[in-house]
Motif scaffolding. Structure first.
Motif, PDB file in Angstrom:
ATOM      1  N   ILE A 102      13.122  -4.954  63.750  1.00 27.60           N
ATOM      2  CA  ILE A 102      12.473  -6.141  64.303  1.00 27.60           C
ATOM      3  C   ILE A 102      11.611  -6.798  63.225  1.00 27.60           C
ATOM      4  O   ILE A 102      11.113  -6.116  62.335  1.00 27.60           O
ATOM      5  N   GLY A 103      11.443  -8.113  63.332  1.00 32.51           N
ATOM      6  CA  GLY A 103      10.517  -8.803  62.451  1.00 32.51           C
ATOM      7  C   GLY A 103      11.029 -10.068  61.801  1.00 32.51           C
ATOM      8  O   GLY A 103      10.233 -10.916  61.395  1.00 32.51           O
ATOM      9  N   ILE A 104      12.351 -10.254  61.722  1.00 29.22           N
ATOM     10  CA  ILE A 104      12.851 -11.423  61.000  1.00 29.22           C
ATOM     11  C   ILE A 104      12.484 -12.719  61.725  1.00 29.22           C
ATOM     12  O   ILE A 104      12.194 -13.742  61.079  1.00 29.22           O
ATOM     13  N   ASN A 105      12.468 -12.703  63.056  1.00 31.88           N
ATOM     14  CA  ASN A 105      12.073 -13.917  63.782  1.00 31.88           C
ATOM     15  C   ASN A 105      10.588 -14.200  63.610  1.00 31.88           C
ATOM     16  O   ASN A 105      10.172 -15.363  63.557  1.00 31.88           O
ATOM     17  N   ASP A 106       9.792 -13.142  63.497  1.00 28.96           N
ATOM     18  CA  ASP A 106       8.368 -13.328  63.221  1.00 28.96           C
ATOM     19  C   ASP A 106       8.174 -13.938  61.833  1.00 28.96           C
ATOM     20  O   ASP A 106       7.316 -14.800  61.639  1.00 28.96           O
ATOM     21  N   VAL A 107       8.980 -13.488  60.869  1.00 28.22           N
ATOM     22  CA  VAL A 107       8.930 -14.056  59.515  1.00 28.22           C
ATOM     23  C   VAL A 107       9.224 -15.558  59.567  1.00 28.22           C
ATOM     24  O   VAL A 107       8.569 -16.351  58.889  1.00 28.22           O
ATOM     25  N   SER A 108      10.174 -15.950  60.382  1.00 28.26           N
ATOM     26  CA  SER A 108      10.550 -17.368  60.476  1.00 28.26           C
ATOM     27  C   SER A 108       9.451 -18.223  61.080  1.00 28.26           C
ATOM     28  O   SER A 108       9.486 -19.445  60.965  1.00 28.26           O
ATOM     29  N   HIS A 109       8.472 -17.586  61.710  1.00 30.54           N
ATOM     30  CA  HIS A 109       7.363 -18.325  62.326  1.00 30.54           C
ATOM     31  C   HIS A 109       6.200 -18.540  61.359  1.00 30.54           C
ATOM     32  O   HIS A 109       5.100 -18.903  61.781  1.00 30.54           O
ATOM     33  N   ASN A 110       6.456 -18.277  60.093  1.00 35.47           N
ATOM     34  CA  ASN A 110       5.470 -18.534  59.027  1.00 35.47           C
ATOM     35  C   ASN A 110       4.216 -17.660  59.121  1.00 35.47           C
ATOM     36  O   ASN A 110       3.130 -18.075  58.706  1.00 35.47           O
ATOM     37  N   LEU A 111       4.356 -16.462  59.643  1.00 32.54           N
ATOM     38  CA  LEU A 111       3.227 -15.541  59.688  1.00 32.54           C
ATOM     39  C   LEU A 111       3.016 -14.913  58.320  1.00 32.54           C
ATOM     40  O   LEU A 111       3.958 -14.700  57.563  1.00 32.54           O
ATOM     41  N   SER A 112       1.773 -14.605  58.011  1.00 31.47           N
ATOM     42  CA  SER A 112       1.475 -13.944  56.737  1.00 31.47           C
ATOM     43  C   SER A 112       1.960 -12.503  56.779  1.00 31.47           C
ATOM     44  O   SER A 112       2.159 -11.922  57.857  1.00 31.47           O
TER      45      SER A 112
END
Length: 223
Positions: A102-112
């Motif tokens: 998990i995490g690639i969609n969070d990366v796409s949301h411009n999170l640090s």
């Protein structure tokens, strides 16, 4: 002609349940449908669970691995917080193993990277707390290939993924989990990008991609 076209579309909608707007159901609707289905499909202490987003969702793991006790709990478009919301239905049966991706969609949301790591470790600690006997495998976020130019929100995110994976590796060490590096398995060694034979959009896996992924995790399934 316009009247005929409208009538034809109405008939299609009634017959095949095609939305007249031409739009697609939103991610929340899909998430809710999948969660409601998973609620009816119990997990027990002999099961091995693949938990994640669309990349997991698309895998036919029982057939790929020839293992009947493997359960797919991936939901397309899911994020770290979405997985945490549905932990109870995954963990109440105390599965033998969980493979988290998990995490690639969070990366796409411009999170640090710092925010990503904090959210991720909170999830890991929750899994540990709810089912301490479950062996937890943290898989690195897979490499991407922006040459396809399909996912604009992932353009330029390669360094974020690399840094996030370094944090996931440390989180695994700090929480008694096993870290599985998928970058070395799926990336073209010449470019560092997802190998073109493993994807047709730069993010999701083709059949060859799933086979390579399963080859990488198989040793951990039999331990």
């Amino acid at each position: 002609m316009k009247r005929f076209t409208l009538i034809f579309r109405v008939l299609l909608a009634v017959t095949f349940l095609i939305p007249l707007t031409g739009g697609e159901a939103n991610a929340d609707s899909y998430y809710d449908r999948k969660v409601s289905l998973f609620e009816l499909l119990p997990i027990d202490s002999t099961d091995i669970v693949f938990l994640g987003n669309s990349i997991t969702d698309g895998g036919e793991f029982q057939e790929l691995l020839k293992m009947k006790n493997v359960k797919n709990r991936g939901i397309s478009s899911d994020v770290i917080s979405g997985v945490q919301k549905r932990l109870d239905q995954v963990l109440r049966g105390k599965p033998a193993k969980v493979f988290l991706l998990i995490g690639i969609n969070d990366v796409s949301h411009n999170l640090s990277v710092s925010t990503l790591a904090k959210k991720y470790e909170t999830l890991v600690k929750a899994i540990r707390s709810k089912s301490p006997g479950t062996k937890l495998y943290l898989q690195s976020v897979m490499p991407i290939n922006n040459d396809f130019k399909i996912y604009k929100s992932l353009i330029g995110k390669e360094k974020t993924i690399t840094a996030f994976n370094a944090r996931i590796k440390q989180i695994a060490k700090n929480n008694g989990c096993t870290y599985i590096d998928l970058t070395s398995v799926l990336a073209d060694p010449k470019t560092g990008k997802m190998h073109r034979s493993y994807t047709n959009d730069g993010l999701h896996l083709t059949g060859k991609g799933y086979r390579a992924w399963m080859k990488a995790v198989k040793p951990y399934l039999t331990k």
